[in-house]
Design a protein around this motif. Structure first.
Motif, PDB file in Angstrom:
ATOM      1  N   UNK A  19     -22.691  39.872  50.234  1.00  0.00           N
ATOM      2  CA  UNK A  19     -23.306  40.469  50.777  1.00  0.00           C
ATOM      3  C   UNK A  19     -23.841  41.683  50.451  1.00  0.00           C
ATOM      4  N   UNK A  20     -23.383  42.333  49.482  1.00  0.00           N
ATOM      5  CA  UNK A  20     -23.827  43.936  48.424  1.00  0.00           C
ATOM      6  C   UNK A  20     -24.794  42.507  48.210  1.00  0.00           C
ATOM      7  N   UNK A  21     -25.638  41.991  47.918  1.00  0.00           N
ATOM      8  CA  UNK A  21     -26.383  41.666  47.011  1.00  0.00           C
ATOM      9  C   UNK A  21     -27.411  41.343  48.227  1.00  0.00           C
ATOM     10  N   UNK A  22     -27.343  41.172  48.927  1.00  0.00           N
ATOM     11  CA  UNK A  22     -28.518  40.535  50.272  1.00  0.00           C
ATOM     12  C   UNK A  22     -28.319  42.786  50.535  1.00  0.00           C
ATOM     13  N   UNK A  23     -28.172  43.654  50.523  1.00  0.00           N
ATOM     14  CA  UNK A  23     -28.979  44.507  50.824  1.00  0.00           C
ATOM     15  C   UNK A  23     -29.045  45.427  49.810  1.00  0.00           C
ATOM     16  N   UNK A  24     -28.723  45.348  48.803  1.00  0.00           N
ATOM     17  CA  UNK A  24     -29.632  45.299  47.940  1.00  0.00           C
ATOM     18  C   UNK A  24     -30.736  44.764  47.564  1.00  0.00           C
ATOM     19  N   UNK A  25     -31.066  43.117  47.530  1.00  0.00           N
ATOM     20  CA  UNK A  25     -31.680  42.696  47.530  1.00  0.00           C
ATOM     21  C   UNK A  25     -32.912  43.544  48.599  1.00  0.00           C
ATOM     22  N   UNK A  26     -32.223  43.907  49.833  1.00  0.00           N
ATOM     23  CA  UNK A  26     -33.434  44.655  51.288  1.00  0.00           C
ATOM     24  C   UNK A  26     -33.750  45.902  50.927  1.00  0.00           C
ATOM     25  N   UNK A  27     -32.943  46.824  50.107  1.00  0.00           N
ATOM     26  CA  UNK A  27     -33.070  47.611  49.367  1.00  0.00           C
ATOM     27  C   UNK A  27     -34.169  48.079  48.387  1.00  0.00           C
ATOM     28  N   UNK A  28     -34.635  47.064  47.935  1.00  0.00           N
ATOM     29  CA  UNK A  28     -34.774  47.002  46.516  1.00  0.00           C
ATOM     30  C   UNK A  28     -36.696  46.374  47.410  1.00  0.00           C
ATOM     31  N   UNK A  29     -36.815  45.733  48.743  1.00  0.00           N
ATOM     32  CA  UNK A  29     -37.978  45.788  48.670  1.00  0.00           C
ATOM     33  C   UNK A  29     -38.695  47.234  48.511  1.00  0.00           C
ATOM     34  N   UNK A  30     -37.446  47.599  49.829  1.00  0.00           N
ATOM     35  CA  UNK A  30     -39.009  49.305  49.938  1.00  0.00           C
ATOM     36  C   UNK A  30     -38.667  50.266  49.197  1.00  0.00           C
ATOM     37  N   UNK A  31     -37.190  50.096  48.186  1.00  0.00           N
ATOM     38  CA  UNK A  31     -37.411  51.087  47.235  1.00  0.00           C
ATOM     39  C   UNK A  31     -37.328  50.690  45.781  1.00  0.00           C
ATOM     40  N   UNK A  32     -38.213  49.893  44.965  1.00  0.00           N
ATOM     41  CA  UNK A  32     -38.248  49.671  43.553  1.00  0.00           C
ATOM     42  C   UNK A  32     -37.184  50.475  42.768  1.00  0.00           C
ATOM     43  N   UNK A  33     -36.487  50.166  42.502  1.00  0.00           N
ATOM     44  CA  UNK A  33     -35.122  51.111  41.160  1.00  0.00           C
ATOM     45  C   UNK A  33     -34.295  50.706  41.990  1.00  0.00           C
ATOM     46  N   UNK A  34     -33.721  51.126  43.129  1.00  0.00           N
ATOM     47  CA  UNK A  34     -32.642  51.345  44.018  1.00  0.00           C
ATOM     48  C   UNK A  34     -31.360  50.970  43.134  1.00  0.00           C
ATOM     49  N   UNK A  35     -30.101  52.116  42.892  1.00  0.00           N
ATOM     50  CA  UNK A  35     -29.434  50.988  42.802  1.00  0.00           C
ATOM     51  C   UNK A  35     -28.350  51.717  43.647  1.00  0.00           C
ATOM     52  N   UNK A  36     -27.262  50.689  43.948  1.00  0.00           N
ATOM     53  CA  UNK A  36     -26.266  50.572  45.385  1.00  0.00           C
ATOM     54  C   UNK A  36     -25.539  51.455  44.378  1.00  0.00           C
ATOM     55  N   UNK A  37     -24.759  52.025  45.313  1.00  0.00           N
ATOM     56  CA  UNK A  37     -23.466  52.844  44.825  1.00  0.00           C
ATOM     57  C   UNK A  37     -22.224  52.589  45.364  1.00  0.00           C
ATOM     58  N   UNK A  38     -22.599  52.445  47.221  1.00  0.00           N
ATOM     59  CA  UNK A  38     -21.216  52.102  47.181  1.00  0.00           C
ATOM     60  C   UNK A  38     -21.746  51.117  48.868  1.00  0.00           C
ATOM     61  N   UNK A  39     -20.551  49.619  48.864  1.00  0.00           N
ATOM     62  CA  UNK A  39     -21.349  48.959  50.345  1.00  0.00           C
ATOM     63  C   UNK A  39     -19.477  48.706  50.747  1.00  0.00           C
ATOM     64  N   UNK A  40     -19.906  49.244  51.981  1.00  0.00           N
ATOM     65  CA  UNK A  40     -18.618  49.181  52.853  1.00  0.00           C
ATOM     66  C   UNK A  40     -18.736  48.035  55.141  1.00  0.00           C
ATOM     67  N   UNK A  41     -17.906  47.780  54.720  1.00  0.00           N
ATOM     68  CA  UNK A  41     -18.238  47.266  55.842  1.00  0.00           C
ATOM     69  C   UNK A  41     -17.060  47.355  56.546  1.00  0.00           C
ATOM     70  N   UNK A  42     -16.988  47.364  58.345  1.00  0.00           N
ATOM     71  CA  UNK A  42     -15.646  47.403  58.959  1.00  0.00           C
ATOM     72  C   UNK A  42     -15.251  45.951  59.240  1.00  0.00           C
ATOM     73  N   UNK A  43     -14.617  45.451  60.131  1.00  0.00           N
ATOM     74  CA  UNK A  43     -13.343  43.991  60.392  1.00  0.00           C
ATOM     75  C   UNK A  43     -14.662  43.079  61.201  1.00  0.00           C
TER      76      UNK A  43
END
Length: 187
Positions: A19-43
């Motif tokens: 899941x974290x990798x999928x978010x980072x991949x999506x961010x990277x398409x819009x913002x090259x060089x992005x670093x994902x520093x936190x990822x959380x989700x509900x139940x």
């Protein structure tokens, strides 16, 4: 809606890391060089509550240098915005929104040493019977913060007046989102 069911199925079938990798991949398409520093989700198993997904990321060199400082625009890329961007000029049938579209964006920008805020966009509130938008930029403890809420009040939007209100709303939101933050040298 169908999108929320698909997202919950994705959560059931994947691991935290995928899941974290999928978010980072999506961010990277819009913002090259992005670093994902936190990822959380509900139940995701609790069907009585909306699925809440939160993440924090950093983007170096996002600002554009300008004489005596730099400018940047708020980072905006929510599903709601993607949906609104697909609207056509006219519509003959109702729009059925597949899920409750409400997006809250909080952006924190740490200013480089020796810089201070210049011109900030004005607070913005846009509301009509179809949708609501609230944007608040401010300075907190030497960092710029930008909070933004965008939500649709109705899931079924009729052609004609309601659809026109949705389009007018979206154009007003675009104007607010395209107003840059300015940062200048100084203390």
């Amino acid at each position: 809606g169908a999108n929320e069911v698909a997202l919950r199925q994705f959560f059931r079938a994947s691991t935290d890391e995928t899941r974290r990798e999928a978010v980072l991949k999506g961010l990277s398409k819009r913002l090259p060089g992005v670093a994902l520093t936190d990822y959380r989700y509900g139940d995701y198993r609790n069907l009585a509550e909306p699925l809440d997904v939160r993440y924090t990321f950093e983007v170096e060199n996002y600002a554009k240098p300008e004489k005596g400082g730099f400018t940047f625009h708020p980072i905006v890329f929510e599903d709601v915005d993607d949906f609104l961007a697909t609207l056509r000029k006219e519509r003959r049938t109702p729009v059925l929104v597949p899920q409750n579209f409400n997006a809250v964006t909080r952006v924190l920008v740490k200013l480089p040493e020796g810089f201070k805020p210049g011109e900030l966009p004005k607070d913005g509130t846009i509301s009509n019977p179809i949708a609501e938008f609230i944007a608040t930029p401010k300075l907190d403890f030497g960092a710029l913060t930008y909070e933004r809420y965008l939500g649709l009040k109705k899931r079924l939007i009729a052609p004609g007046k309601e659809y026109a209100q949705l389009q007018d709303f979206y154009q007003a939101v675009l104007t607010q989102d395209r107003t840059p933050f300015k940062v200048v040298k100084g203390k």
